[in-house]
Design an enzyme around this catalytic site. Structure first.
Site, PDB file in Angstrom:
ATOM      1  N   SER A 137      -9.744   1.579   2.728  1.00  0.00           N
ATOM      2  CA  SER A 137      -8.589   2.496   1.781  1.00  0.00           C
ATOM      3  C   SER A 137      -7.524   1.733   1.134  1.00  0.00           C
ATOM      4  CB  SER A 137      -7.777   3.686   3.023  1.00  0.00           C
ATOM      5  OG  SER A 137      -7.029   2.630   3.703  1.00  0.00           O
ATOM      6  N   ILE A 145      -6.505   8.710   3.408  1.00  0.00           N
ATOM      7  CA  ILE A 145      -6.519   7.118   3.760  1.00  0.00           C
ATOM      8  C   ILE A 145      -7.611   6.856   4.486  1.00  0.00           C
ATOM      9  CG2 ILE A 145      -4.813   5.219   4.077  1.00  0.00           C
ATOM     10  CD1 ILE A 145      -2.686   6.895   4.772  1.00  0.00           C
ATOM     11  N   LYS A 202       0.873  -1.264   0.041  1.00  0.00           N
ATOM     12  CA  LYS A 202       0.095   0.135  -0.030  1.00  0.00           C
ATOM     13  C   LYS A 202       0.890   1.175   0.057  1.00  0.00           C
ATOM     14  CE  LYS A 202      -3.862   1.640   2.489  1.00  0.00           C
ATOM     15  NZ  LYS A 202      -4.806   1.394   3.753  1.00  0.00           N
ATOM     16  N   ILE A 224      -8.349   0.872   9.951  1.00  0.00           N
ATOM     17  CA  ILE A 224      -8.741   1.668  11.042  1.00  0.00           C
ATOM     18  C   ILE A 224     -10.194   2.001  11.334  1.00  0.00           C
ATOM     19  CG2 ILE A 224      -8.462   3.937  10.245  1.00  0.00           C
ATOM     20  CD1 ILE A 224      -7.296   4.903  12.740  1.00  0.00           C
ATOM     21  N   GLY A 225     -10.912   1.570  10.003  1.00  0.00           N
ATOM     22  CA  GLY A 225     -12.445   1.483   9.987  1.00  0.00           C
ATOM     23  C   GLY A 225     -13.067   0.529   8.900  1.00  0.00           C
ATOM     24  N   GLY A 226     -12.128  -0.341   8.414  1.00  0.00           N
ATOM     25  CA  GLY A 226     -12.551  -1.163   7.349  1.00  0.00           C
ATOM     26  C   GLY A 226     -11.592  -1.395   6.300  1.00  0.00           C
ATOM     27  N   SER A 227     -10.688  -0.623   6.468  1.00  0.00           N
ATOM     28  CA  SER A 227      -9.549  -0.487   5.036  1.00  0.00           C
ATOM     29  C   SER A 227      -8.955  -1.521   4.546  1.00  0.00           C
ATOM     30  CB  SER A 227      -8.570   0.661   5.363  1.00  0.00           C
ATOM     31  OG  SER A 227      -9.045   1.797   5.524  1.00  0.00           O
TER      32      SER A 227
END
Length: 556
Positions: free
Chosen positions: A218, A193, A145, A239-242
């Site tokens: 992301s 991101i 990434k 951090i939220g579903g990335s």
């Protein structure tokens, strides 16, 4: 510049910003030989599903197609170790397939085959000279990434003003390099991101199974590249579903570890304010369960906690982890009390319940009661931006970069002219910890070992509609590990599926909006993944549970 597929333009910024962006794109394409360009006619009139183009375009040899399509990382490492393939041949195959994938999906930000081939040659020479491999990933290509530093290559924190060339590898990359991995690409990510769609100034990443859909974010560049078989193993952050969002959108595996379990040192230069209250995690994206296990075992074998004191030194047992009882207690969450998943997700959950119920000696299946999702989502949206979004706006102003629509969306609940300050951040942390304590009591009351649930409100969403992070961000807030995995299902043609009678009740305004998006959208071909979640720091047990579920759920 080579042509590439574009279905929805990225908003433009100031003239100065557009000049900067164009110079970066020109630099990228200057390194791509025209012999690897796809026909302009194909680029201008692509099929909705582009997954077969790499195989059929004539740019890959039969051997290169075989290498990129018929092996996972475990099998490929073995084939190189036994000299069935050279590392050079493998690096060449994946480099070529990656640039084909990029022209169809905008999945890359950097492509450096010459460096990959030189490293592969070193590995081949070492194997020939010693009869031994460098490590468990000897010759295996690994995609990375954009924000993760690789020596001699660019990284960025989701804004062009942060783009710079790194002079050394970050911790995780250095471990994989020592294990024999070959680096050849860096992959696209969104602005800041922090979107569940990877749309950035350098391009909008398209879903290979339906280019009118998002590849997620992301880590969406990774997911699209893997779905196109331009990679077999990649590194994501979450951090939220990335990790889990893009993996689900693209029909692959993705593992979000518990925080501080896997190394992330130097992933984000200068840190990330959201981590004052919501910690980021990292993990693999790939095609098989055993490749996830290989990824984690390689990292843990390097004892990364000896270099990074943030890490918790829990040994890795992975898929060989024994479970506490012969019968695995599996909870199933059909909806979170706020948004009912779209029909393909419900169909997959019902299938999974039926499959597991067919093995009553192995699994005890029970429905899981939702827990205060609306409260959690309100808390986490503010916790992500304790400065009220000021840092984002400062980055954009530096170069004249436009604020993208999904950036506006994610900032709206936290946007403020002032920082939260010490008292505000403390209040967020207290609220988080109280919620975690209440949730673990709820989990205990449900008496389950693992939870099977959606990874998103639907299959891959249409572009600019990745609004609702409920089914992934929930697990970041409580810091539980989660794996998304492919099912045998894909979304059908428009109008073929609809909400069943028992799911007709609209639970919220968000639920109403998700239903509207389903009715007007065309999701044909979108893969359907599900998510399995375990308790915090039960990462090993999660993999043990996956191994036990493997046969019943037809996991690759």
């Amino acid at each position: 510049m080579a042509p590439f597929v574009e279905v929805l333009a990225v908003p433009t910024g100031t003239p100065e910003f557009e000049t900067l962006k164009q110079s970066i794109l020109d630099e990228f394409w200057a390194g791509v030989p025209e012999s690897l360009y796809l026909p302009e006619s194909l680029i201008k009139n692509p099929p909705k599903d582009v997954t077969a183009v790499s195989r059929e375009c004539g740019l890959l040899t039969p051997e290169e197609i075989d290498i990129t399509e018929n092996y996972d990382a475990v099998a490929l490492a073995e084939a190189i170790a036994t000299k069935k393939f050279t590392a050079v041949t493998v690096a060449q195959a994946f480099s070529k397939r990656a640039i084909i994938a990029h022209q169809l999906t905008s999945c890359l930000v950097e492509w450096f085959p010459e460096e990959a081939l030189a490293r592969a040659k070193e590995l081949d020479d070492y194997l020939e000279r010693t009869g031994k491999t460098v490590g468990p990933l000897h010759g295996v290509p690994l995609s990375v990434k954009e924000h993760m530093p690789i020596a001699g290559h660019y990284s960025a924190l989701g804004f062009l003003d942060t783009r710079h060339k790194d002079d050394h590898d970050c911790h995780m990359v250095s471990i994989f390099r020592a294990a024999g991995a070959v680096f050849y690409v860096k992959t696209n990510q969104p602005q800041g991101i922090m979107h569940l769609e990877s749309v950035a100034p350098l391009g909008r990443v398209l879903n290979p199974y339906n280019i009118n859909l998002s590849s997620g974010g992301s880590t969406g560049g990774e997911a699209a590249l893997l779905a196109m078989r331009g990679s077999i193993l990649g590194i994501g952050t979450d951090i939220g579903g990335s990790i889990r969002g893009p993996a689900a959108f693209c029909g692959i595996y993705g593992f979000k570890s518990t925080s501080y379990y896997l190394p992330q040192k130097e992933f984000l230069t200068g840190g990330f304010a959201a981590e004052l209250n919501v910690l980021c995690s990292t993990g693999p994206m790939c095609h098989t369960l055993r490749d996830m296990d290989l990824f984690v075992s390689t990292l843990k074998a390097a004892n990364p906690h000896l270099e990074d004191p943030c890490l918790i030194p829990i040994p890795w047992t992975g898929t060989t982890t024994p479970l506490p009882s012969p019968k695995l207690k599996v909870g199933i969450l059909f909806h979170d009390g706020q948004i009912v998943p779209q029909p393909p997700i419900i169909k997959a959950l019902e299938w999974a319940k039926s499959q597991l119920s067919g093995f009553p000696d192995l699994f005890e299946v029970k429905e899981f009661v939702p827990f205060r999702t609306a409260e959690l989502m309100q808390n986490i949206r503010k916790a992500y931006w304790p400065d009220g979004g000021k840092a984002v706006k400062a980055h954009l102003a530096t170069t004249g970069e436009p604020m993208l629509p999904l950036t506006q969306w994610i900032l709206k609940d936290a946007e403020s002219d002032t920082d939260a300050g010490t008292d505000g951040v403390l209040a967020m942390r207290v609220a988080r910890d109280l919620y975690r304590q209440a949730f673990v009591a709820h989990w205990n009351s449900q008496d389950i070992d693992v939870l099977l649930c959606p990874a998103f409100v639907g299959p891959a969403c249409e572009h600019e509609t990745a609004f609702y992070w409920n089914y992934t961000a929930f697990w970041n807030y409580v810091d539980y590990p989660g794996v998304v995995f492919p099912t045998p299902f894909k979304a059908g043609k428009k109008g073929e599926e609809d909400y069943k009678e028992e799911y007709q009740e609209v639970l919220s305004q968000e639920d109403k909006h998700v239903r509207e998006l389903w009715q007007k959208g065309d999701f044909e071909g979108a893969p359907v993944d599900l998510q399995l979640v375990g308790r915090k720091y039960y990462d090993n047990q999660l993999f043990g549970a996956l191994e036990k579920l493997k046969g019943a759920l037809q996991l690759p």
